[in-house]
Design a protein around this motif. Sequence first.
Motif, PDB file in Angstrom:
ATOM      1  N   LEU A  13       6.851  34.795 -16.334  1.00 33.96           N
ATOM      2  CA  LEU A  13       5.430  35.128 -16.478  1.00 33.96           C
ATOM      3  C   LEU A  13       5.036  36.316 -15.606  1.00 33.96           C
ATOM      4  N   LEU A  14       5.541  36.332 -14.373  1.00 34.19           N
ATOM      5  CA  LEU A  14       5.147  37.359 -13.411  1.00 34.19           C
ATOM      6  C   LEU A  14       6.019  38.613 -13.475  1.00 34.19           C
ATOM      7  N   GLY A  15       7.082  38.573 -14.248  1.00 33.98           N
ATOM      8  CA  GLY A  15       7.940  39.744 -14.375  1.00 33.98           C
ATOM      9  C   GLY A  15       8.710  40.056 -13.107  1.00 33.98           C
ATOM     10  N   CYS A  16       9.241  39.029 -12.479  1.00 30.70           N
ATOM     11  CA  CYS A  16      10.006  39.215 -11.237  1.00 30.70           C
ATOM     12  C   CYS A  16      11.214  38.290 -11.268  1.00 30.70           C
ATOM     13  N   SER A  17      11.944  38.236 -10.178  1.00 32.09           N
ATOM     14  CA  SER A  17      13.126  37.372 -10.115  1.00 32.09           C
ATOM     15  C   SER A  17      12.761  35.999  -9.566  1.00 32.09           C
TER      16      SER A  17
END
Length: 198
Positions: free
Chosen positions: A155-159
């Motif tokens: 959802l947050l576009g991170c790892s």
Amino acid sequence: MPLSTGGEMTDQAHIQTYGNGDNPYASREDFLNIFDEDMNSLYQLSFLLTGELQKAEKCFMSGIEDCAKENHVFRAWARVWAKRVIAENAIRELNPRWKYSSSSSVPAVFPHYQQLGGPSGHFDWDSVLGIADFERFVFVLCVLEHYREHECALLLGCSAREVREARTRAIAELAGIGQVAPVGRATVSASFAERPEV
């Protein structure tokens, strides 16, 4: 016979599987009922994510509109989908981004995570709103809404590692503020009920 489009194939499969008239998908009315029944919790989610009344209202109203347009969500998943749409709208509104922290005061693993974030902890919502945007999003989604790390990361576009670190920082910050107290099964929602209507 010409090849069918994906939509036609889906419709045909739907008719074959649910030929008795039962529609497995949530309708516009189903979503409107969910937003009516769960208004407080969905608005609270929107407010905790955005941190501002106007942005929360905008995300909430957009969530109603987005869900009312949706026509391929299974009815059994509609409540979860409504929460996800609220979260996605809040993410689009604030665009929270992970920032590397070189702070050595935050432990790599917070040993009492389950006690603080689970059903045995109570978080003062003003303190939750005081956390930096990215950490607040991770805390609300992972700890309060019980999203898995990889779901939150998508959802947050991170790892997932960045989600873990942000969750650890958020919990450590709340613990450092002294706003965490065991109170049975109460959570932020108990504090929300005590807030005056705005």
